[in-house]
Write a protein that holds these residues in place. Structure first.
Motif, mmCIF file in Angstrom:
data_model
loop_
_atom_site.group_PDB
_atom_site.id
_atom_site.type_symbol
_atom_site.label_atom_id
_atom_site.label_comp_id
_atom_site.label_asym_id
_atom_site.label_seq_id
_atom_site.Cartn_x
_atom_site.Cartn_y
_atom_site.Cartn_z
ATOM 1 N N GLY A 1 2.623 39.648 7.479
ATOM 2 C CA GLY A 1 2.549 38.870 8.563
ATOM 3 C C GLY A 1 3.899 38.759 8.824
ATOM 4 N N SER B 1 -1.912 30.522 4.632
ATOM 5 C CA SER B 1 -3.001 31.277 5.254
ATOM 6 C C SER B 1 -2.989 31.105 6.668
ATOM 7 N N TYR C 1 -0.502 36.244 5.826
ATOM 8 C CA TYR C 1 -1.837 36.919 5.575
ATOM 9 C C TYR C 1 -1.727 37.412 3.896
ATOM 10 N N GLU D 1 -3.041 34.079 9.953
ATOM 11 C CA GLU D 1 -2.586 35.266 10.791
ATOM 12 C C GLU D 1 -2.098 34.816 12.125
ATOM 13 N N TRP E 1 1.252 39.144 0.248
ATOM 14 C CA TRP E 1 1.350 38.557 1.613
ATOM 15 C C TRP E 1 2.231 39.448 2.517
ATOM 16 N N ASP F 1 -8.586 30.332 9.550
ATOM 17 C CA ASP F 1 -9.890 30.856 9.315
ATOM 18 C C ASP F 1 -11.019 30.117 9.143
ATOM 19 N N LYS G 1 -3.080 45.993 11.825
ATOM 20 C CA LYS G 1 -4.756 45.489 11.709
ATOM 21 C C LYS G 1 -5.583 46.418 12.836
#
Length: 273
Positions: free
Chosen positions: A59, A43, A49, A45, A57, A174, A258
């Motif tokens: 990315g 994980s 992701y 980004e 998944w 994150d 995004k």
């Protein structure tokens, strides 16, 4: 007792079988035989992701893996891991390749990397809006709490560069950003593409490229093995994809997914910076 021993022996054999095949014939032969290209995903980004609802998944790293799998005529399979366990996962034949793995001297002792770079990025920092720092030296103070992701090349870089700041290590990008949002760290150091995505979600602080700004080449890690078939193929393929501007194409597509406008954001091809 005898039954338990037989079950244990069978379990060990099943565990070691994939590793033995890879050592005997090499990764390229194993990929073609299985019809699968297994990529390590962790994980972070915009590289990897995992959608919490669909568990799919996406990315840049995932898209790169899909491009390579298509070229080989096989199916791409994401295998979840962590940055700290990536080297061990490759060595144990849990997956075949991991993208966006920087070829540090320590990793080169344990893994094989192509000579050609996958793409480039620069170290950046997410800082408080009132921060006056413009250089790495200005961020390196005893009062500054720096957040980094454990086991990444950034962890090593920050540890070497910053001898005065207090370094806090987190298991994922994150978690580091969450600590910044909660006021537990004053800055988070990540590569600039990751920070762009994090900032767009967080809407607090500001993104810096502290001076000196140096392009960092990232790569793809693979197992070390006698056969060079897979390594040679990856080396030639990443060179072709880079020359065609594919890393930027995949990065812009992910930003657009995004709802982030890629205009004015440095891409992954350093010649265009």
């Amino acid at each position: 007792m005898k039954r338990r021993l037989l079950i244990l022996a069978a379990t060990v054999a099943l565990t070691l079988a994939p590793m033995a095949r890879a050592q005997d014939s090499g990764t390229m032969a194993q990929v073609k035989e299985s019809g699968e290209l297994r990529i390590g995903v962790a994980s972070a980004e915009p590289w990897f992701y995992k959608d919490p609802m669909s568990e799919q998944w996406t990315g840049v790293g995932v898209a790169m893996g899909r491009r390579m799998a298509d070229k080989l005529g096989v199916t791409m399979i994401p295998v979840e891991t962590s940055w700290a366990n990536a080297v061990a996962g490759l060595q144990a034949n849990q997956f075949d390749i991991m993208f966006v793995l920087d070829p540090t001297e320590e990793r080169k002792k344990a893994l094989a990397f192509p000579e050609n770079p996958l793409f480039y990025y620069a170290m950046g920092a997410l800082v408080r809006e009132d921060s006056a720092a413009k250089t790495w030296v200005e961020l390196d103070t005893p009062e500054t709490r720096i957040g980094v992701t454990l086991g990444t090349s950034l962890d090593r870089n920050v540890t070497e560069m910053m001898t005065k700041a207090r370094i806090n290590r987190f298991s994922s990008n994150d978690e580091a950003i969450a600590a910044f949002a909660a006021g537990r760290v004053d800055a988070v150091v990540q590569f600039h593409p990751a920070l762009v995505v994090q900032y767009s979600r967080l809407k607090m602080g500001k993104v810096l490229l502290p001076e000196p700004v140096n392009p960092v080449a990232t790569s793809a890690g693979m197992r070390q093995e006698d056969s060079s078939d897979f390594l040679d193929w990856v080396n030639a393929t990443v060179a072709d994809l880079y020359a065609a501007g594919v890393p930027d194409e995949l990065f812009r597509a992910y930003l657009a997914s995004k709802d982030i406008d890629p205009k004015g954001i440095p891409g992954l091809v350093k010649e265009d910076w």
